[in-house]
Design a protein around this motif. Structure first.
Motif, mmCIF file in Angstrom:
data_model
loop_
_atom_site.group_PDB
_atom_site.id
_atom_site.type_symbol
_atom_site.label_atom_id
_atom_site.label_comp_id
_atom_site.label_asym_id
_atom_site.label_seq_id
_atom_site.Cartn_x
_atom_site.Cartn_y
_atom_site.Cartn_z
ATOM 1 N N LEU A 97 15.401 4.749 23.734
ATOM 2 C CA LEU A 97 14.452 5.454 22.865
ATOM 3 C C LEU A 97 14.449 4.885 21.448
ATOM 4 N N GLU A 100 12.533 1.843 21.576
ATOM 5 C CA GLU A 100 11.110 2.196 21.673
ATOM 6 C C GLU A 100 10.572 2.642 20.314
ATOM 7 N N VAL A 118 8.145 10.131 19.575
ATOM 8 C CA VAL A 118 9.304 9.287 19.924
ATOM 9 C C VAL A 118 10.501 9.652 19.054
ATOM 10 N N ARG A 121 12.120 12.820 20.258
ATOM 11 C CA ARG A 121 12.959 12.625 21.465
ATOM 12 C C ARG A 121 14.259 11.909 21.122
#
Length: 297
Positions: A97, A100, A118, A121
């Motif tokens: 993550l 990302e 994002v 998370r």
């Protein structure tokens, strides 16, 4: 008289075969000394056996506590292993993550909502990872405490086991000492019984004595043995030995029984039968030790 029933005048001491016997006095003194040692050893042996029971209980309780503690430790280790896997997965997901997130931030066409999603998370997985790592840390503390407890319990168990084995060795030695001392006592008693049998064979020629009766008489102090002999002299002089007894014992054939006096406040009992003019003395014993027998009459 020496009996509860009506009897002739009691025999004088000088008529008794053991009267003035230095050997009888010496034998009794030695028997009493041997018996005292035997009694002490038996008392020690009884205490030692009770100690074994107590130490076996302590060892068993310690073993049970150790088993419970080891079981808890095993469960805690399983839980920690499971948490390690969860933490490893969370860390991998978080790394993915974060990578990302970096890519989304670099993109010029990324919307604000996409970036925030994002980022949200990432924060969520960071929080989950921290919780998981904190739980692992707590389990590590629990495992450390459990290890210490187990070590203490193992040490206690090993000590209890060692003490138990040492006590068993001491008890086995005591049991051996008791057996040896008992052999000494029995050997002395048998020797005294044989000498008494020879002495009585001269004076009481129409009598036959069981080994049990002889051993009992041989174990008595001289004054009590003389009382037994006084009764036997009267029985020997009786035209009908069965005439003055308390009768036959129930369920024992023709065995007669009677009371005799062993000493002040020390009643005794004698059992005998008469066959072909021979008086067979079956047993002589303290009356207080035969309560069950007394109730049969």
């Amino acid at each position: 008289g020496v009996r509860a029933s009506k009897q002739p005048i009691a025999a004088a001491d000088t008529m008794l075969p053991s009267y003035g016997s230095i050997n009888a006095q010496a034998h009794f003194k030695e028997l009493r000394s041997l018996q005292a040692i035997l009694d002490n050893l038996n008392s020690e042996l009884e205490r030692a056996r009770k100690t074994i029971q107590s130490e076996e209980k302590i060892r068993l309780q310690t073993q049970q506590k150790l088993n419970v503690s080891l079981s808890k430790l095993g469960e805690a280790e399983k839980e920690r292993t499971s948490l390690e896997k969860i933490t490893h997965n969370l860390r991998n997901k978080l790394n993915a993550l974060e990578a990302e997130y970096k890519q989304v931030v670099k993109r010029t066409d990324a919307t604000k909502e996409e970036v925030e999603d994002v980022k949200s998370r990432v924060e969520q997985f960071k929080a989950e990872l921290q919780n998981s790592e904190r739980e692992i840390s707590e389990y590590d503390k629990l495992l450390e405490e459990a290890d210490r407890e187990n070590k203490l319990l193992k040490d206690k168990y090993e000590q209890a086991n060692q003490e138990l084995e040492e006590q068993r060795t001491r008890t086995a030695q005591l049991a051996s000492d008791v057996e040896k001392q008992n052999d000494k006592y029995v050997a002395k008693l048998e020797k005294t019984s044989r000498e008494l049998k020879d002495t009585w064979a001269v004076r009481f020629s129409r009598f036959e004595f069981s080994s049990k009766a002889l051993r009992f008489a041989a174990s008595l102090p001289l004054d009590e043995r003389l009382e037994v002999e006084r009764y036997l002299v009267e029985l020997d002089s009786a035209e009908n030995p069965c005439a003055h007894t308390r009768g036959k014992m129930r369920g024992q054939g023709g065995v007669q029984h009677d009371f005799l006096r062993l000493g002040p406040n020390k009643p005794g009992r004698i059992q005998f039968n008469v066959k072909n003019g021979v008086i067979h003395v079956v047993e002589i014993y303290p009356r207080k030790d035969q309560d069950k027998t007394d109730r049969q009459y």
